[in-house]
Design a protein around this motif. Structure first.
Motif, mmCIF file in Angstrom:
data_model
loop_
_atom_site.group_PDB
_atom_site.id
_atom_site.type_symbol
_atom_site.label_atom_id
_atom_site.label_comp_id
_atom_site.label_asym_id
_atom_site.label_seq_id
_atom_site.Cartn_x
_atom_site.Cartn_y
_atom_site.Cartn_z
ATOM 1 N N ARG A 52 8.835 56.661 38.303
ATOM 2 C CA ARG A 52 8.792 57.631 39.402
ATOM 3 C C ARG A 52 10.091 57.666 40.204
ATOM 4 O O ARG A 52 10.158 58.329 41.238
ATOM 5 C CB ARG A 52 7.635 57.293 40.356
ATOM 6 C CG ARG A 52 6.221 57.205 39.741
ATOM 7 C CD ARG A 52 5.856 58.385 38.885
ATOM 8 N NE ARG A 52 4.408 58.492 38.685
ATOM 9 C CZ ARG A 52 3.799 58.841 37.560
ATOM 10 N NH1 ARG A 52 4.514 59.094 36.479
ATOM 11 N NH2 ARG A 52 2.488 58.962 37.485
ATOM 12 N N GLY A 53 11.129 56.958 39.729
ATOM 13 C CA GLY A 53 12.403 56.941 40.459
ATOM 14 C C GLY A 53 13.271 58.152 40.170
ATOM 15 O O GLY A 53 14.257 58.383 40.843
ATOM 16 N N GLY A 54 12.925 58.914 39.145
ATOM 17 C CA GLY A 54 13.691 60.123 38.868
ATOM 18 C C GLY A 54 13.837 60.447 37.396
ATOM 19 O O GLY A 54 13.669 61.586 36.985
HETATM 20 C C1 LIG Z 1 22.907 58.252 42.378
HETATM 21 C C2 LIG Z 1 21.531 57.756 42.016
HETATM 22 C C3 LIG Z 1 20.647 57.376 43.018
HETATM 23 C C4 LIG Z 1 19.377 56.897 42.699
HETATM 24 N N1 LIG Z 1 18.537 56.546 43.708
HETATM 25 C C5 LIG Z 1 17.314 56.039 43.402
HETATM 26 C C6 LIG Z 1 16.447 55.603 44.434
HETATM 27 O O1 LIG Z 1 16.755 55.711 45.630
HETATM 28 N N2 LIG Z 1 15.243 55.084 44.072
HETATM 29 C C7 LIG Z 1 14.869 54.968 42.752
HETATM 30 O O2 LIG Z 1 13.792 54.460 42.475
HETATM 31 N N3 LIG Z 1 15.668 55.378 41.760
HETATM 32 C C8 LIG Z 1 16.884 55.897 42.048
HETATM 33 N N4 LIG Z 1 17.718 56.264 41.040
HETATM 34 C C9 LIG Z 1 17.271 56.043 39.640
HETATM 35 C C10 LIG Z 1 17.525 54.586 39.200
HETATM 36 O O3 LIG Z 1 18.845 54.496 38.683
HETATM 37 C C11 LIG Z 1 16.533 54.126 38.118
HETATM 38 O O4 LIG Z 1 16.480 55.090 37.093
HETATM 39 C C12 LIG Z 1 15.124 53.881 38.639
HETATM 40 O O5 LIG Z 1 15.119 52.997 39.739
HETATM 41 C C13 LIG Z 1 14.271 53.275 37.540
HETATM 42 O O6 LIG Z 1 12.952 53.089 37.965
HETATM 43 P P1 LIG Z 1 11.734 53.866 37.283
HETATM 44 O O7 LIG Z 1 11.878 53.696 35.794
HETATM 45 O O8 LIG Z 1 10.526 53.204 37.820
HETATM 46 O O9 LIG Z 1 11.861 55.309 37.678
HETATM 47 C C14 LIG Z 1 18.981 56.782 41.331
HETATM 48 C C15 LIG Z 1 19.869 57.180 40.333
HETATM 49 C C16 LIG Z 1 21.132 57.672 40.665
HETATM 50 C C17 LIG Z 1 22.048 58.083 39.554
#
Ligand SMILES: Cc1cc2nc3c(=O)[nH]c(=O)nc-3n(C[C@H](O)[C@H](O)[C@H](O)COP(=O)(O)O)c2cc1C
Length: 418
Positions: A52-54
Motif C-alpha cells: 500500500r506504499g505506492g
Molecule cells: C520519492 C519516493 C517517496 C516514497 N514515499 C513513501 C512513503 O512515504 N511511504 C511508503 O510507504 N512508501 C513510499 N515510497 C515507496 C517505497 O519506496 C516502497 O516501495 C514501499 O515502502 C514498499 O512498501 P509496500 O510494498 O508495503 O508498498 C516512496 C517511493 C519514492 C520513490
C-alpha cells in the motif's frame, strides 16, 4: 465490509494495550507463532495483498525473497514516512491503533526470521511517534516483544526511528540510509533490499497500511481477504480524500470502489455548485483524471490501464475554479524542493520545470513554453536515479494531456482561461 484498518478511528482509549487485547488484539500473533514461517508467507501470498506504499508489489512474494539461512541476520522496516502530498492514512492507523501495526510487524518479522524491526516515522509526526513509543513499551511489558515472545522462543526487538521530514526519506533505500545515519539518498538497485538492505543484511520494507492488514489475514484467512474487491488487487483500502468536497477525510472501503462512489457517496460530493474539473487518484505523482473517468475502479490495474496510478490512495478533488497551470506549478515546486540532488536530471530538471511553470502562472510565459516543458519531461522521465523525478513528470504530463489549452492560453495571454 466491516472495517479492518480504521475501526478505532476516533476512539480516544483504543491505543492502550488492554483495550486492544480486550477487542481481540494479539490473537492473530498467538495463531501465527504456532504456524511454520513459510505457511505465513504462503497465506500472505494467497491473500493477494499488494503493498500500500505506492508500487503495489505482492507482499508475500517480497517476503519470500528473504534468504532462509537462520545464521544470516534479517531486518524488517516499516515505512511510516507518509510524504506524498494528500496522503494521511498511515497516521490514521498509528495515532489511533498503534498495536495493530505492531502486531502486524511482529508477525511479519517472525515469518521472515527478523529479530529486529524499525518503524521509520516522519519527524513531524510527534503524536504518532509518542503513541508508538508508549505502545512498544506496553508490548514489552506484556511479553509480545522482547525475549521469548508469548513463551514461544521467538525473540524480537522493535525500535522507532524518527525521520527528518524530507520526501525522499520515504523511498525505501533512502530510508535505509537514513536509519544508518547517512544523508537520505537512494541506493542503486540491484542489489535489492531483500538481499542487501539495512546494514547490508536482507531486509523487508513495507508500508504501515500493508503491515496492518497482516493480523486480519492470519485471523480471518487468506480467502476472506482475497474475496474483498478485484481479484488481482484485493483487500480493504484506505482512501484519503481532500480538496473541493464536502467531507474530506479517511475512508476505508473495498479496493475497487469507484472514484464516483468515493467522492459522491462517501465524501459528500462537491463542496459547492461548481462541477468537478479534475481529480488526482493516488497522490500528486499520479496523473490526474477528469469527470469522464469517475467510474474507474480504484485498484492498481484499472488505474494503470487509464495511464495513472493508485499510488498512496490520496484522492485530491478539484472543481472548475482550479487553474491547472497553477496546480501544475504548485505540484512541481514540491518535487523540485524535495529533489535530493543525487542525479542531474532530477536535481536540475525539476527546478527548470518549476521556473517555466512559475513564469506561465505569473503571466510572464513565452510562446514555445509548452513545447519546452514537454521536451524537458522527455529528458527527465526514465533517466533519474529513483522514481522521484518520474513522479514530477507524470503529474505534469497528466495536466498537459487533459488541459493543454490552459497552458497555451497562459503562454499567449498571461491569464487563466475562463
Ligand atoms: C520519492 C519516493 C517517496 C516514497 N514515499 C513513501 C512513503 O512515504 N511511504 C511508503 O510507504 N512508501 C513510499 N515510497 C515507496 C517505497 O519506496 C516502497 O516501495 C514501499 O515502502 C514498499 O512498501 P509496500 O510494498 O508495503 O508498498 C516512496 C517511493 C519514492 C520513490
Amino acid at each position: 465490509m466491516d472495517k479492518v484498518l480504521l475501526k478505532k478511528l476516533g476512539d480516544p482509549e483504543a491505543h492502550k494495550i488492554d483495550n486492544y487485547v480486550k477487542a481481540g488484539g494479539y490473537k492473530a500473533l498467538g495463531m501465527a507463532l504456532k504456524m511454520p514461517p513459510d505457511n505465513i508467507i504462503q497465506a500472505v501470498k494467497d491473500s493477494g495483498l499488494r503493498g500500500r506504499g505506492g508500487a503495489g508489489f505482492s507482499t508475500g512474494l517480497k517476503w519470500s525473497f528473504i534468504p532462509k539461512d537462520p545464521t544470516i541476520k534479517k531486518f524488517l522496516c516499516c515505512n511510516a514516512d507518509e510524504g506524498e502530498p494528500g496522503t494521511f492514512k498511515d497516521r490514521g492507523i498509528i495515532d489511533w491503533d498503534p498495536h495493530l501495526l505492531i502486531e502486524g510487524m511482529i508477525i511479519a518479522s517472525y515469518a521472515i526470521g527478523a529479530a529486529k524491526s524499525y518503524i521509520y516515522i516522519r519527524g513531524e509526526f510527534a503524536l504518532g511517534a509518542a503513541r508508538l513509543d508508549a505502545a512498544i513499551k506496553e508490548a514489552y511489558a506484556k511479553g509480545y516483544l522482547g525475549p521469548n515472545v508469548m513463551g514461544t522462543g521467538f525473540n524480537h526487538d522493535m525500535f522507532v526511528h524518527r525521520g527528518f521530514g524530507a520526501y525522499i526519506c520515504g523511498e525505501e533505500t533512502a530510508l535505509l540510509e537514513s536509519i544508518e545515519g547517512f544523508r537520505a539518498q537512494p541506493r542503486k538497485k540491484p542489489p535489492f533490499p531483500a538481499l542487501a538492505g539495512l546494514y547490508s543484511k536482507p531486509t523487508v520494507i513495507n508500508n504501515v497500511e500493508t503491515l496492518s492488514c497482516i493480523p486480519a489475514i492470519i485471523e480471518r484467512g487468506a480467502k476472506w481477504f482475497s474475496s474483498i474487491g478485484p481479484e488481482k488487487s484485493p483487500g480493504p483500502k484506505i482512501f484519503c480524500v481532500s480538496g473541493h468536497v464536502k467531507k474530506p477525510g479517511l475512508y476505508e472501503l473495498p479496493m475497487g470502489t469507484t472514484l464516483r462512489e468515493i467522492i459522491f457517496n462517501h465524501a459528500g460530493g462537491m463542496l459547492t455548485e461548481k462541477p468537478l474539473k479534475a481529480v488526482i487518484p493516488g497522490g500528486v505523482s499520479a496523473p490526474m483524471l477528469t469527470e469522464k473517468d469517475l467510474d474507474t475502479s480504484m485498484d492498481f490495474d484499472s488505474l494503470a490501464a487509464k495511464g495513472t496510478m493508485l499510488g498512496s490512495g490520496a484522492v485530491v478533488v478539484m472543481d472548475s475554479s482550479a487553474c491547472m497551470v497553477k496546480t501544475a506549478y504548485i505540484i512541481n515546486r514540491f518535487f523540485s524542493h524535495e529533489s535530493c540532488g543525487k542525479c542531474t536530471p532530477c536535481r536540475d530538471g525539476t527546478p527548470w520545470l518549476t521556473n517555466i511553470l512559475m513564469r506561465l502562472e505569473h503571466g510572464e510565459g513565452k510562446q514555445g513554453d509548452v513545447e519546452l516543458l514537454e521536451g524537458l519531461c522527455a529528458n527527465i522521465f526514465g533517466r533519474t536515479f529513483c522514481p522521484l523525478g518520474d513522479g514530477a513528470v507524470m503529474a505534469l504530463r497528466g495536466a498537459l494531456k487533459n488541459f493543454r489549452n490552459e497552458f497555451e492560453y497562459h503562454a499567449k495571454t498571461g491569464r487563466c482561461l475562463g
